[in-house]
Design an enzyme around this catalytic site. Structure first.
Site, PDB file in Angstrom:
ATOM      1  N   GLU A   1     -23.104   3.082 -31.024  1.00 19.60           N
ATOM      2  CA  GLU A   1     -24.131   3.735 -30.079  1.00 19.60           C
ATOM      3  C   GLU A   1     -24.442   5.165 -30.240  1.00 19.60           C
ATOM      4  OE1 GLU A   1     -24.337   1.514 -25.815  1.00 19.60           O
ATOM      5  OE2 GLU A   1     -22.332   2.569 -26.439  1.00 19.60           O
TER       6      GLU A   1
ATOM      7  N   ARG B   1     -25.270   6.172 -16.528  1.00 11.49           N
ATOM      8  CA  ARG B   1     -24.896   6.662 -17.682  1.00 11.49           C
ATOM      9  C   ARG B   1     -26.194   7.733 -18.446  1.00 11.49           C
ATOM     10  NH1 ARG B   1     -21.528   5.905 -22.692  1.00 11.49           N
ATOM     11  NH2 ARG B   1     -20.349   4.501 -21.524  1.00 11.49           N
TER      12      ARG B   1
END
Length: 776
Positions: free
Chosen positions: A726, A323
């Site tokens: 997030e 990621r």
């Protein structure tokens, strides 16, 4: 039939500012956490014995002093584990519950002490005598690379375009490196588990875990029993931030093994120091990069390697480092790009998930690219950012070959530039710096584009269970966990909206693997997206049955049945919701349903580095201004303005709170939260006395936070909302960039400041001295 006039709207509707369902309990101290629960009669307490070496063979262990201690009932070692001595979420069989012949980090669990009280277990554990044969150890990612330490998992490469051609055509080529520090989760409630043995193979666990189903699976694996024998319950956590996605499994497993061995309830809760020593952190990264760009600052080529300190085992380091690459582009189009990960093994605790899951590290790297270009060319970094934004013909393909279809960053930036008065304030900052000899100021406006979905495709699913009782009250259970973020409140609002009843009619019960199986972790900002849709699906099933029943009962077509605030309309008549439910129960209509949802459109081929790993993107931007004392490196954040995209907000009050909290946590990671290991491989920042997190006094003096109220998710998400857990964490990057500008001012903004993170006062001061020397 009871005919009623409808009220105008329900109380606590979706899109309303509704308080957190446990907010009043939080502030009065009545919210019940695991350590507040009455302990069953005969409860014993476990405590872990931790390694005092970073890398060593275990020669011998003497437990005599431990077993002779007051209150000690017994000791657990690997030999007491009936199943597999492993809790590796990556299924690499590299993460033992208890070390046996080899320890690979300082703080690794070797045994557990079971005693009548926690204090007795804790004191006894310290009395063990272990003889070690020391082995070489490394704690730093570059040292590990130099020592040929292995990778904990296969690396990822993302590539598009022609790197060689891109650099050949580039007018300017810059190379650099950056260190990005890790971060401790510092949840208020530490790790804790309570295991209660049942008959046969059964164990009931109360665990502070973000992933009840994985905890269930891991405990079953350690006990050597099927998952159906393990029930994991989670009412709430006192914070988690990713630190309880996999790391809770160890504590649950120890409690469960002890509970079955001794036939008594077992509770385990480490103190803060041992919690910080024995559990994983945010990965710290070293980024090595090469950039090609033209005279305007438009990027031609990017080649970067993101190496991460992963610790002794794989844990989630594979997807975390993946990621990081997914977000190294942030909002920018790279025509020719090659991004590679290096998940390096080290003799430290195995690092794990943390809010953003590698994305923040990748994004900080991407913003460093922009910063280097801007200072090399002597331009405003915001101009370089806007020049390189996704958008336009042939400029919408990411390095992982997903097309950016929902790009709204241009509007976000434009609105924040105006509302924060960025251009005028930047001129004022530059004018101030020309006259000030000691205090220098900096201002930066940085964007965020964050992909939403688990990159592990199978995790993008959720279940829910909804019961409507005969009195009209509704019970809701789903697979998401509540850690303070307000998930329970949002999903309850969704169900209230489906039935058009007041929010207080809905009761959300503790997350339980016994009610909703095979749940995904409450992570990847997916909690509301997945569980909201699953709960809505369950409610819609019940509504369909009620519609069919009401149509038959009142002799109208199903299209003439409508749910209105606390009533149901059948043709020209209205019946109270409670009365309809009572009548449906009398007619033997099923008033319970299991809902399900899976995210559409997504797919990912890791081997090829191609696919659509994200359902959609969430966007945002922040503008921060700082003042720096160039004699000491100390600084303060004078002002921050934020505009953040949450689609059509399910609950603006909760979403604003998430944005504010995420920014402060991100700012803390990039400015003050520093992890430090000594020469013996011991983590020395392992307590509130040595590890600094942001205080209320550290927040921006002026703090303006707005949601982009005009945004509506173009994808079919729950009520067209977007994830908020997030994405706003990366808004804190604006503070790091503002500090860079303040430092760069001493060299006329023409030398890249390249401040590593966290930008502590010491690092800021060293950067200022380095820049002064470069100018001189």
């Amino acid at each position: 039939m009871n005919v009623m006039q409808p009220i105008h709207r329900i109380r606590g509707a979706v899109h309303d500012k509704e308080r957190h369902e446990s907010g009043h309990k939080h502030v009065t101290g009545t919210a019940e956490y695991i350590d507040d629960m009455p302990e069953p009669a005969g409860t014993l307490h476990a405590y872990l014995g931790l390694s005092q070496r970073a890398h060593a063979e275990i020669v011998s262990i003497d437990f005599d002093a431990v077993t002779a201690s007051a209150g000690v009932v017994g000791i657990l070692t690997a030999s007491d584990i009936p199943g597999e001595n492993d809790v590796s979420p990556a299924h690499k069989h590299d993460d033992p519950v208890f070390a046996t012949k080899l320890v690979e980090f300082h703080g690794q669990p070797i045994f557990g002490v079971i005693a009548e009280s926690r204090e007795e277990a804790r004191r006894a554990a310290a009395k063990v005598k272990i003889e070690y044969r020391d082995l070489p150890h490394v704690t730093d990612v570059l040292e590990a690379t130099a020592a040929n330490y292995p990778l904990v998992i296969d690396p990822l490469k993302l590539e598009r375009g022609d790197i060689a051609d891109g650099f050949a055509k580039a007018k300017h080529v810059v190379e650099g490196e950056m260190r990005i520090g890790g971060q401790d989760h510092f949840y208020l409630e530490g790790h804790i588990s309570l295991a209660i043995p049942g008959e046969d193979e059964e164990v009931t666990l109360y665990a502070s875990t973000q992933h009840p189903s994985e905890t269930q699976h891991m405990v079953g694996q350690v006990l050597g029993v099927p998952s159906h024998a393990i029930t994991v319950n989670v009412r709430r956590m006192g914070g988690a931030f990713g630190g309880k996605e996999t790391q809770a499994n160890l504590f649950a497993a120890v409690a469960a093994v002890a509970a079955k061995k001794y036939g008594r309830a077992i509770k385990i809760r480490p103190d803060r120091d041992d919690d910080m020593v024995a559990t994983g952190k945010r990965h710290d990264f070293h980024v090595d990069y090469k950039l090609g760009f033209d005279d305007e600052g438009r990027i031609d080529a990017v080649d970067a390697v993101f190496a991460a300190r992963c610790g002794f085992s794989a844990d989630l380091s594979g997807p975390v480092t993946d990621r990081a690459l997914f977000h190294a582009d942030n909002c920018y189009f790279y025509p020719n790009v090659r991004l590679r990960s290096r998940p390096v093994k080290t003799n430290t605790v195995s690092n794990t998930a943390f809010r953003g899951f590698g994305g923040p590290q990748g994004m900080v790297g991407g913003e460093r690219f922009i910063e280097d270009i801007a200072y090399k060319l002597g331009k405003d970094p915001l101009d370089i950012r806007k020049l390189n934004f996704y958008g336009g013909e042939g400029r919408n393909l990411t390095p992982y070959h997903q097309t950016v279809e929902d790009n709204i960053i241009g509007r976000i930036i434009e609105e924040l530039e105006q509302s924060a008065d960025y251009a005028a304030r930047r001129k004022e900052v530059i004018a101030f710096n020309e006259k000030s000899s000691v205090i220098r100021r900096g201002i930066a406006l940085t964007p965020v584009k964050f992909g939403i979905s688990f990159t592990k495709t199978e995790y993008n699913q959720a279940g829910a269970l909804v019961h409507v009782y005969a009195d009209g009250s509704i019970q809701l259970n789903h697979g998401g966990t509540e850690m303070g973020q307000g998930l329970y409140t949002k999903v309850a609002q969704v169900v209230a909206d489906e039935f058009q009843v007041d929010l207080e009619r809905i009761r959300v019960t503790a997350t339980s693997t016994g009610k909703v199986p095979n749940t995904s972790a409450t992570a990847a900002s997916s909690g509301s997206d997945l569980n909201g849709m699953a709960a809505a699906n369950a409610a819609q099933q019940i509504k369909a049955r009620l519609v069919a029943f009401a149509a038959e009962k009142f002799g109208v077509s199903e299209s003439d049945i409508a749910f209105e605030p606390n009533t149901v309309r059948a043709g020209h008549e209205r019946i109270a919701f409670n009365d309809l439910i009572k009548a449906a129960y009398g007619a033997r209509i099923q008033l319970s349903a299991a809902g399900f949802y899976k995210t559409p459109k997504i797919h990912w081929n890791r081997a090829e580095g191609r696919g659509r790993p994200f359902f959609y993107y969430a966007y945002g931007a922040s503008c921060s201004e700082v003042s720096v004392d160039t004699l000491t490196g100390e600084y303060q954040i004078d002002r921050t303005d934020i505009l953040h995209d949450v689609g059509r907000s399910l609950n603006p009050a909760l979403d604003i709170g998430q944005v504010e909290g995420a920014f402060v946590q991100g700012m803390g990671w990039l400015t003050m939260e520093e992890l430090w290991w000594d020469a013996k491989g011991r983590l020395r920042t392992h307590a509130p006395s040595t590890y600094k997190i942001p205080l209320a006094s550290d927040r921006p003096r002026i703090f303006n936070v707005r949601l982009a109220e005009w945004s509506v998710n173009r994808e079919d998400t729950i009520r067209r909302s977007k994830a908020v857990g997030e994405p706003p964490f990366m808004l804190g990057i604006s503070v790091l960039e503002a500090l860079s500008m303040a430092a760069a001012s001493v060299a006329s903004y023409r030398v890249p400041p390249r401040i590593d993170a966290p930008a502590t006062p010491e690092r800021v001061l060293m950067a200022i001295e380095r820049l002064r020397a470069a100018k001189g």
